[in-house]
Design a protein around this motif. Structure first.
Motif, short mmCIF file in Angstrom:
data_model
loop_
_atom_site.label_atom_id
_atom_site.label_comp_id
_atom_site.label_asym_id
_atom_site.label_seq_id
_atom_site.Cartn_x
_atom_site.Cartn_y
_atom_site.Cartn_z
N LEU A 44 0.84 -1.20 0.00
CA LEU A 44 0.00 0.00 0.00
C LEU A 44 0.87 1.25 0.00
O LEU A 44 2.07 1.18 0.28
N LYS A 45 0.22 2.39 -0.31
CA LYS A 45 0.95 3.65 -0.42
C LYS A 45 0.46 4.65 0.62
O LYS A 45 -0.62 4.48 1.19
N VAL A 96 -6.24 4.27 2.65
CA VAL A 96 -6.85 3.90 3.92
C VAL A 96 -7.33 2.46 3.82
O VAL A 96 -8.10 2.12 2.92
N LEU A 97 -6.83 1.62 4.72
CA LEU A 97 -7.25 0.22 4.76
C LEU A 97 -8.18 0.05 5.97
O LEU A 97 -7.77 0.29 7.10
N ALA A 99 0.45 3.19 4.65
CA ALA A 99 -0.99 3.53 4.61
C ALA A 99 -1.56 3.64 6.02
O ALA A 99 -0.94 3.27 7.01
N ILE A 100 -2.78 4.16 6.07
CA ILE A 100 -3.50 4.32 7.34
C ILE A 100 -4.38 3.08 7.55
O ILE A 100 -5.21 2.76 6.70
N ALA A 154 -6.73 1.67 15.58
CA ALA A 154 -5.97 2.05 14.40
C ALA A 154 -4.49 1.71 14.55
O ALA A 154 -3.97 1.63 15.66
N VAL A 155 -3.87 1.50 13.41
CA VAL A 155 -2.41 1.47 13.34
C VAL A 155 -2.02 2.60 12.39
O VAL A 155 -2.33 2.55 11.20
N PRO A 156 -1.37 3.65 12.92
CA PRO A 156 -0.97 4.75 12.05
C PRO A 156 0.10 4.26 11.05
O PRO A 156 0.66 3.18 11.22
#
Lengths: 368, 297, 211
Positions: free
Chosen positions: B122-123, B127-128, B208-209, B222-224
């Protein structure tokens, strides 16, 4: 044979939507149900859907039942999801059930009570014999006789009659300002009684019935008496800020149960009776009674009783009453789990291989 | 696939992305706190959604609070875009947002997922959104939230380590294959949702977020980006991921997570990529190659 | 479009009798765009995240401060405003557009808006959340004079790949030493979003700052 990956989820979903619409309708040779028919003739199912769906609207509940092919839990789910989208205009004043227009009112604790026992409509006294006459349409309906005099406007609660002697605990909101709302905030523990009662009111009737049953079978030590069970119409009032006084916005039917339970007392408190409370929309005595028993069981902590049984354990009860949550979680196991099953499959194969190898090595050693 | 990008459905009678603005604000506040305390489960006033609990209601509420008209949404279940639940959720968002949907991991701005992290890295800015059935990693050890809350508050994760070590004593290895617990930012123990442990390393230092929504349990976490994600293990039994002896029967990949497919009733089976976009892209590239070389058969 | 926010369906009232400035031109999409900017700012601390939804803010708010208030605050979030931010115009605007309840006690509030950073309270005066609920903590919105001409600080932590160099202008001299104390409370702690013009910089509690 070449393998072709399964595709076409989208088409399958469209087809299933058509199929359920077809099966819902059934044989078109028969007349389609109207919402009025459901509301009038399946009134108790409508009451349950309104109660556990947390929306007092007979027509919407009838629609939900029609759409769900009579599956009550599915209908409750439909109503709940609709409820999410409704704006909140106001918070009502507490309804005053002592000013209820009574249709039914009984007490198991005193033979005669001020205001009188009113049997009203109940299946309690019916013989559960299938009535084949009902299978025919257009049956002549017998008319119930009317009482000579109307009931009093204000009918005091039986349970309050015990209050004057101090035999039963006072009911109070402990000066609490705002009422907890589970539909806007997540459950918070330890839970106040407002949160517990809201949870029970929305909770699954069958689950609460089983829990209530357990409390009188040794898993809770309840010795309950129905102080009073009443059914009738109450007025819902709100106080608009610009007016500053209450105005009536609706009249709703409710069933209320005041359950009396013994309390053995502690060093600090003399023995006396305690309360369990149940309230439902419409007519649902089974739910109201089960709710009042479980409410009382969950008060164990606050009354200083040992918390030993499932119905007394608020975290256990509150987390598992909701049938929309429960059926969602249970049904989700139908969803694909290829990925995690694959992970487990590989592990079990590996563990079995290692187990076999170890056993082989062992037998070899023994042979040598 | 949806053609439009910015029009709003006036015929549905619902707000853009279904949720009312007040609910979105409440969820958005929770999301910001979740990013500020990586791996900590923020309680939120989860709403009742028109899809069943356990079927992605948490992920849907997160996506609905994040999504805007310019987003390109990808929805996967088991890594695949065409499983019925993925289709159903994608259809829901097409109905209530009319955003562009895509199957391409690279093109998507928001990816809602159940049980997988895409194979293609991911970039930044993507947002995942994970759907989480059970957010509490300690629940199998301690079902009471009042207790697990204290364990998280004081970082008392010894019981979890003991459980994993019991596996080592019994099986000679850690017998946890999916929903493998990890410590986020060196502090909070977190359930990565039931992704295979194969995917755990992808969470670490991901640009990614990563947002997690548990609807029934009413938790958001969340994982930043660029955050440490350490899967629990022991010095003598380090964390390791699944491997396969063969490769994907369709695209030949040897680096992707493979699903087993039973091909007849005599036990024959083959392995194919669980990530359909990854697999299809590789197959398309392979098919295009002879053409670019000028060879036609 | 069938839904509008309940706030905009009421009649504008202002304590001073003057007409109130408008809120978002499009309450749904503007709030989404500004939220997305604040999500990026919190996810990638130290980066200047601009957004393209300008509005005419009430004095003394910048466009970013006003937009952030509209996006995150409502009747459920008790807010504290510093003396400058609590202008009649700003308070009336917040009450009308957000239905915002305002408190004098920074320890009770969930949000605070500071427009005069040099006179702001020390960071310990804001609520850092509870041990079991560290999310119940202050989010502090500080409107600053610049994102470029302050002393350069070096940030590390989640959301930052290696290090970020940030030059927030107009902060009190004690700010970064207070921030270090805030970090020691982790996982409790306050979170900050700096605003300037039409842009944001996020500073969640996880970030270590070297001056």
């Amino acid at each position: 044979m070449a393998y072709v990956a399964v595709k076409g989820g989208e088409q399958a979903i469209l087809n299933t939507l058509r199929l359920i619409s077809e099966t819902r309708r059934g044989d078109p040779a028969f007349a389609e149900l109207t919402l009025a028919q459901i509301s009038e003739q399946f009134g108790l199912a409508v009451d349950r859907v309104m109660t556990e769906g947390s929306v007092y609207d007979r027509e919407l509940a009838a629609l939900a039942l029609k759409q769900a092919q009579g599956d009550v839990i599915e209908a409750i789910f439909l109503l709940r999801a609709y409820r999410t989208t409704l704006p909140r205009f106001a918070v009502s004043e507490p309804v005053d059930t002592s000013r209820m227009t009574i249709r039914r009112r009984i007490s198991a604790t005193f033979k005669d009570i001020p205001g009188g026992q009113v049997l009203g409509p109940t299946y309690d006294c019916t013989h559960r014999l299938l009535d084949f006459a009902l299978a025919a349409e257009g049956l002549q309906r017998p008319q119930a006789g009317l009482a000579a005099e109307p009931l009093d406007k204000d009918v005091p609660q039986v349970i309050d009659l015990l209050g004057s002697e101090g035999l039963i605990e006072e009911e109070s909101d402990e000066g609490q300002g705002e009422i907890f709302d589970l539909t806007r905030e997540p459950m918070s523990l330890p839970a106040g009684r407002d949160q517990r009662l809201q949870n029970l009111a929305r909770g699954d009737e069958g689950f609460l019935l089983g829990l209530a049953y357990s409390t009188v079978r040794g898993y809770g030590g309840a010795h309950p008496f129905v102080g009073e069970l009443r059914l009738g119409e109450v007025t819902v009032e709100i106080v608009p800020e610009e007016l500053g006084f209450p105005i009536a916005v609706a009249e709703i039917a409710v069933t209320e149960c005041q359950m009396i339970n013994q309390f053995r007392g502690t060093a600090a408190k003399p023995p006396r009776f305690t309360r369990g409370y149940g309230l439902t929309f419409g007519h649902n005595e089974r739910k109201a009674m089960a709710m009042s028993l479980v409410d009382r069981a969950m008060r164990a902590r606050e009354l200083g009783e040992d918390v030993r049984y499932p119905a007394q354990d608020e975290e256990f009860v509150l987390a598992h009453t909701d049938n929309v949550e429960a059926s969602g979680m249970v049904s989700h196991f139908k969803l694909p789990h290829y990925v995690d099953f694959q992970a487990e499959l590989a592990l079990v194969r590996q563990l079995r291989a290692e187990h076999m190898a170890a056993r082989e090595a062992q037998t070899k050693e023994v042979a040598e | 696939m949806s053609a439009g990008t910015t029009t709003i459905h006036s015929d549905t009678g619902y707000n853009f992305a279904y949720l009312d603005e007040q609910t979105k604000r409440m969820i958005r506040r929770s999301l910001l706190k979740a990013l500020s305390i990586p791996g900590y489960q923020v309680p939120f006033g989860g709403r009742e959604m028109p899809l069943a609990y356990g079927w992605g209601t948490g992920g849907i509420q997160v996506t609905a609070s994040v999504i805007g008209p310019d987003d390109r949404l990808k929805v996967i279940d088991q890594g695949a875009d065409d499983t019925t639940n993925a289709v159903s959720i994608r259809r829901f968002f097409q109905t209530v947002t009319d955003v562009t949907v895509t199957e391409s991991t690279e093109d998507a701005t928001i990816i809602q997922t159940r049980h997988r992290i895409p194979e293609i890295p991911l970039k930044e800015g993507q947002v995942l959104v994970y759907q989480v059935p059970q957010p509490e990693p300690l629940q199998k050890i301690e079902p009471r939230e009042t207790e697990t809350r204290k364990m998280h508050a004081y970082a008392e994760y010894g019981a979890m380590r003991v459980t994993l070590y019991e596996d080592v004593a019994h099986f000679g290895r850690i017998a946890k294959t999916y929903d493998y617990p990890a410590v986020i930012n060196g502090r909070h123990l977190m359930s990565p949702s039931p992704i295979p442990k194969f995917d755990n390393p992808k969470m670490e230092m991901n640009p990614a977020i990563q947002l997690f929504g548990a609807g029934r349990e009413k938790r958001i976490y969340a994982v930043p980006p660029y955050t440490s994600v350490r899967s629990l293990d022991f010095d003598d039994h380090p964390f390791e991921v699944q491997t396969w002896k063969g490769c994907c029967a369709l695209c030949g990949s040897t680096v992707s997570y493979l699903d087993e497919v039973i091909t007849d009733d005599k036990g024959s089976r083959m392995f194919v990529c669980s990530d359909t976009d990854f697999c299809n892209t590789r197959q398309a590239k392979a098919a295009a190659q002879p053409k670019t070389a000028g060879e036609q058969s | 479009m069938t839904v509008q926010s309940s706030a905009t369906s009421m009649r504008p009232v202002s304590s001073g009798g003057a007409s109130l400035k408008a809120g978002f031109a499009d309450p749904v999409f503007d709030a989404q765009a500004v939220f997305r900017a604040s999500l990026l700012a919190t996810a990638y601390p130290g980066r200047v995240v601009p957004f393209d939804r300008a509005l005419a803010p009430p004095r003394p708010f910048s466009s970013a401060t006003a937009a952030l208030c509209l996006t995150l605050m409502d009747f459920e979030t008790l807010a504290w405003l510093d003396r400058q931010a609590a202008s009649d115009e700003a308070v009336a605007w917040l009450r009308y557009h957000c239905g915002l309840p305002v408190t004098d006690d920074p320890m009770k509030a969930r949000f605070a808006v500071v427009t005069d950073a040099l006179s702001m309270p020390r960071l310990v005066e804001f609520h850092p959340g509870d041990v079991e609920y560290p999310d119940r903590s202050m989010t502090l919105i500080i409107q600053v004079s610049s994102f470029t001409d302050g002393p350069t600080t070096t940030w590390t932590g989640p959301g930052i790949k290696t290090t970020a160099h940030v030059s927030i202008g107009g902060l009190p001299f004690w700010f970064w030493s207070d921030w270090e104390l805030n970090r020691e409370l982790y996982p409790r702690g306050i979170d900050v979003i700096f605003t300037n013009g039409n842009a944001l910089v996020g500073l969640p509690r996880t970030i270590a700052v070297e001056t």
